[in-house]
Design an enzyme around this catalytic site. Structure first.
Site, PDB file in Angstrom:
ATOM      1  N   LEU A 103       0.734  -1.714  -0.104  1.00 39.07           N
ATOM      2  CA  LEU A 103       0.065  -0.088   0.064  1.00 39.07           C
ATOM      3  C   LEU A 103       0.941   1.260   0.231  1.00 39.07           C
ATOM      4  O   LEU A 103       0.513   2.433   0.037  1.00 39.07           O
ATOM      5  CB  LEU A 103      -1.071  -0.061   1.127  1.00 39.07           C
ATOM      6  CG  LEU A 103      -2.108  -0.989   0.911  1.00 39.07           C
ATOM      7  CD1 LEU A 103      -2.948  -0.901   2.076  1.00 39.07           C
ATOM      8  CD2 LEU A 103      -2.910  -0.923  -0.418  1.00 39.07           C
ATOM      9  N   ARG A 104       2.333   1.658   0.075  1.00 40.50           N
ATOM     10  CA  ARG A 104       2.766   1.910   0.234  1.00 40.50           C
ATOM     11  C   ARG A 104       2.992   3.170   0.847  1.00 40.50           C
ATOM     12  O   ARG A 104       3.879   3.955   0.755  1.00 40.50           O
ATOM     13  CB  ARG A 104       3.170   2.526  -1.592  1.00 40.50           C
ATOM     14  CG  ARG A 104       3.134   1.615  -2.294  1.00 40.50           C
ATOM     15  CD  ARG A 104       3.928   1.150  -2.394  1.00 40.50           C
ATOM     16  NE  ARG A 104       4.484   0.393  -3.785  1.00 40.50           N
ATOM     17  CZ  ARG A 104       6.108  -0.486  -3.816  1.00 40.50           C
ATOM     18  NH1 ARG A 104       6.348  -1.281  -3.121  1.00 40.50           N
ATOM     19  NH2 ARG A 104       5.468  -1.453  -5.603  1.00 40.50           N
ATOM     20  N   ASN A 109       9.427  -8.754  -9.244  1.00 43.12           N
ATOM     21  CA  ASN A 109      10.846 -10.055  -8.288  1.00 43.12           C
ATOM     22  C   ASN A 109       9.873 -10.420  -7.883  1.00 43.12           C
ATOM     23  O   ASN A 109       9.085  -9.493  -7.023  1.00 43.12           O
ATOM     24  CB  ASN A 109      11.921  -8.880  -7.995  1.00 43.12           C
ATOM     25  CG  ASN A 109      12.854  -9.624  -7.438  1.00 43.12           C
ATOM     26  OD1 ASN A 109      12.807 -10.424  -6.982  1.00 43.12           O
ATOM     27  ND2 ASN A 109      12.429  -9.349  -6.580  1.00 43.12           N
ATOM     28  N   ASP A 150       0.510  -9.666  -4.625  1.00 43.71           N
ATOM     29  CA  ASP A 150       1.545  -8.867  -5.005  1.00 43.71           C
ATOM     30  C   ASP A 150       1.838  -7.209  -5.705  1.00 43.71           C
ATOM     31  O   ASP A 150       2.117  -6.730  -6.250  1.00 43.71           O
ATOM     32  CB  ASP A 150       3.004  -9.658  -5.193  1.00 43.71           C
ATOM     33  CG  ASP A 150       4.482  -9.030  -4.904  1.00 43.71           C
ATOM     34  OD1 ASP A 150       4.138  -8.226  -4.291  1.00 43.71           O
ATOM     35  OD2 ASP A 150       5.084  -9.146  -5.396  1.00 43.71           O
TER      36      ASP A 150
END
Lengths: 302, 423
Positions: B58-59, B273, B300
């Site tokens: 969610l940063r 990644n 992700d």
């Protein structure tokens, strides 16, 4: 009608390559007579954007542009290595607004020339992008081979060395396949990329690489790769993977040795080869200039 | 005040569902409900328990340009998710109870999806000293992970697993051996060779999956493997489960629907990644989901700004904004393609991840939690990242034609999302 850009050799057909090589011969004849055709790109501009150290390729493009009468602007980043955060797209767009006919770009990251091409109006020429492609090097290599052997169809070319990190190898494999030549590669397993056998023949011994070859091409070894443990030492590299006159006896009669330069003397190429007339690396330099002239003309001339 | 969902498909049968508060109170033919009760006419729509994402970024705090808790939880409900567990690689790192509390408070203000913070295993995600896992659990964290960074040393992971056991805390491992990754930027294989990009071998993921399995086996504790992408990784987990190791695993929609062919043209949207792998890996991941080796699907979801992606491939950020395309991609590639039933997929996206983390989830039964989503399974549409609610428009699936569109999402009995195209 030619495409806008020249980014890689896959997708460039045989007819286009042949006409470029034919035109390069005409231009070479003019240059050797001391008559550069200065009117061809008179009034046009070529921008060189070099984000990686390069002497020969940058000078070659500068000379090629100037010989055709173009104005050449060269930009290289100080210290050479590309810094993260530097905005390549913004830089390219800024230079594109100087209204050049072509932008020549060398960059350490694969795909950078493609990215620039999609943001500018000028024709983009890839002068080397990371490990991906160096199509004008392959063009000059093919020119050199054709000049020596009269044609490329059926020629056997062995590329020896650091295949993994080599854009020269990848572009030669693409171009030579289009022209009907046979390519095989050989090098230490640590310098051979995965699934290489899907792109061309991978030899299982140094002898196999030399036997039946008309051209043996060495690739520059980055000596810092030794520190990364990809091979034990320069001496060991030369002993097992070096190109020398004794090994050249396994190759076809009349076979030549090529190298894109700069050579690590005594490592990829032994001194005996470097001193022998079968090594044509210096002739490659002139050929580089005239093939780049042919390319600039094709892309920039109305 | 309640909510009545009329004429929805529920496991192949048509029925109405009556919700009061946050619970389902009746299922069947419902003709009478009190005035003021909301009604959803669900003709042609299928009712599923709303999804649970145990792996979201969610940063916030720190990277609000990429996403905020408000935009991310809005994107979640637009994707049919009622609950998301957010990873701790924020700035500052979620390695203390105060950030855990901050995230919970911000999510309450946003009032869309339920947000469950995941705390860091190590202070600053540095892999050196253990973070206050117990305190973070008390503050509301539901699991611990150094996601984005592997716990580099086996000793640190051993101690964390051992310590977490007393708190019954789940540890989620992002498996990546940095030495084997080197300067790699995409999967190592035919495509990396062709494109001249440095490769990341499957082994970079596999050796750490093997390490976590060995540690969990030695300690008799559980461990969860994040975003499994390799055929060999699936096999390691399969073998471990067969001998009784308490390992669980997730994969993501992009490993189900995509391969490293998507990198062609140096498409930075396909940089993620672990990297998108090859077709054999994609098939193995799907087989692992089908036979239960992989327990669940997590997104992700990794939103990024335009600038993070619009640059040279080597410098572009890793990650896919995936929460709004997860169901459609999974439905298209797993159910519509005939590999598994919708019921099975629903379990992979809701019940199993919720049970692994230990959080509530919707159940379509009387007394069940009314976290529900209504989807149109026949709706065929083209993915367009520019239309995402998420701030991150970064998807390699732009232009993919998929089936399965989320029309409504209900969280705790309240409508939190309604597609623009419903009247």
């Amino acid at each position: 009608m030619a495409k806008k850009d020249f980014l890689q050799l896959s997708g460039v057909d045989q007819a286009t390559l042949t006409s470029l090589l034919d035109r390069a011969s005409e231009l070479k004849a003019l240059m050797l007579k001391g008559n550069p055709p200065k009117d061809v790109l008179a009034g046009k501009t070529v921008v060189n954007m070099f984000f990686e150290n390069s002497t020969r390729t940058r000078c070659s493009f500068e000379a090629a542009g100037k010989n055709l009468g173009a104005e050449v602007i060269s930009m290289s980043t100080a210290g050479s290595s590309v810094q993260k955060g530097e905005n390549l797209i913004d830089t390219a767009i800024t230079l594109d607004k100087l209204l050049p006919s072509a932008i020549v770009i060398r960059h350490a990251v694969a795909g950078s020339a493609h990215m620039v091409a999609s943001h500018v109006n000028a024709s983009v020429i890839n002068a080397g992008d990371g490990m991906h492609a160096h199509p004008t090097q392959a063009l000059l290599d093919m020119y050199t081979m054709r000049e020596i052997f009269g044609g490329l169809q059926g020629l056997t070319v062995a590329i020896i060395g650091d295949i993994k990190h080599s854009r020269v190898a990848r572009s030669n494999i693409e171009g030579l396949a289009t022209m009907g030549a046979n390519v095989k590669v050989y090098g230490p397993a640590t310098l051979m990329p995965k699934d290489m056998d899907k792109l061309c023949k991978v030899c299982s011994s140094i002898e196999e690489a030399f036997v039946g070859s008309d051209v043996v091409m060495g690739l520059r070894i980055q000596l810092e790769r030794q520190q990364k443990g990809l091979f034990p030492s320069a001496g060991e590299y030369n002993k097992f993977y070096g190109i020398n006159l004794e090994r050249m006896r396994l190759a076809n009669k009349g076979a030549v040795v090529m190298h894109p330069g700069p050579v690590n003397r005594g490592i990829e190429l032994s001194h005996d080869v470097l001193d022998s007339p079968i090594c044509v690396k210096d002739e490659q330099v002139t050929n580089g200039m005239v093939t780049r002239m042919a390319l600039l003309e094709m892309l920039c001339k109305e | 005040m309640g909510l009545c969902i009329k004429n929805a498909n529920i496991l192949g049968k048509k029925a109405d569902v009556l919700i009061e508060g946050d619970r389902i109170v009746a299922i069947g033919k419902i003709d009478e409900y009190i005035d003021g009760c909301g009604v959803i006419q669900a003709d042609g729509l299928t009712l599923l328990p709303a999804f649970v994402d145990m792996h979201t970024h969610l940063r916030e705090p720190g990277f609000e340009g990429k996403e905020t808790i408000a935009t991310g939880s809005m994107a979640a409900v637009a994707g049919g998710y009622a609950s998301v567990c957010c990873m701790p690689n924020t700035k500052p790192v979620t390695d203390n109870p105060y950030i855990v509390k901050y995230i919970i408070d911000r999510a309450k203000e946003a009032d869309k999806a339920r947000v469950y913070p995941i705390g860091a295993i190590s202070v600053g995600l540095k892999g050196e000293t253990m973070a206050e896992m117990g305190k973070m659990k008390s503050a509301g964290a539901v699991a611990m992970s150094d996601d984005g960074q592997p716990v580099t040393t086996a000793q640190m992971m051993r101690l964390a697993l051992e310590y977490a056991k007393d708190f019954n805390l789940l540890l989620i491992s992002h498996c990546e051996d940095k030495g084997l990754v080197g300067e790699g930027v995409m999967n190592e294989g035919y495509n990396s060779t062709r494109f001249g990009l440095k490769g990341i071998p499957s082994a970079a993921e596999d050796v750490m999956i093997a390490r976590e399995i060995i540690l969990a086996e030695m300690l008799g504790t559980r461990v969860h493997i994040a975003h499994v992408s390799t055929a060999s990784g699936v096999q390691l987990i399969r073998e471990a489960k067969a001998r009784g190791v308490k390992v669980t695993a997730e994969t993501c929609p992009h490993y189900i629907a995509g391969t490293d062919d998507l990198v062609a043209g140096y498409n930075t949207m396909a940089k993620v990644n672990p990297p998108l792998r090859e077709e054999k890996d994609r098939q193995a991941v799907i087989a692992g989901l089908a036979d239960g080796t992989i327990d669940c699907i997590a997104t992700d979801h990794a939103p990024h700004t335009k600038e993070d992606k619009n640059c040279e491939f080597n410098f572009a950020a890793n990650g896919i904004s995936g929460i709004e395309t997860a169901f459609a991609l999974c439905y298209t590639y797993l159910v519509d393609s005939g590999i598994m039933s919708l019921d099975k997929l629903s379990g992979l996206m809701t019940k199993t991840p919720a049970e692994i983390v230990g959080i509530p989830y919707g159940q379509i039964e009387v007394g069940g939690l009314a976290d529900l989503t209504l989807v149109d399974l026949d709706a065929k549409y083209t993915i367009d990242g520019s239309k995402f609610y998420s701030k991150g428009k970064n998807t390699p699936f732009d232009g993919f034609v998929v089936k399965g569109k989320v029309k409504y999402t209900v969280v705790g009995g309240k409508i939190k999302y309604q597609s623009e195209d419903v009247q």
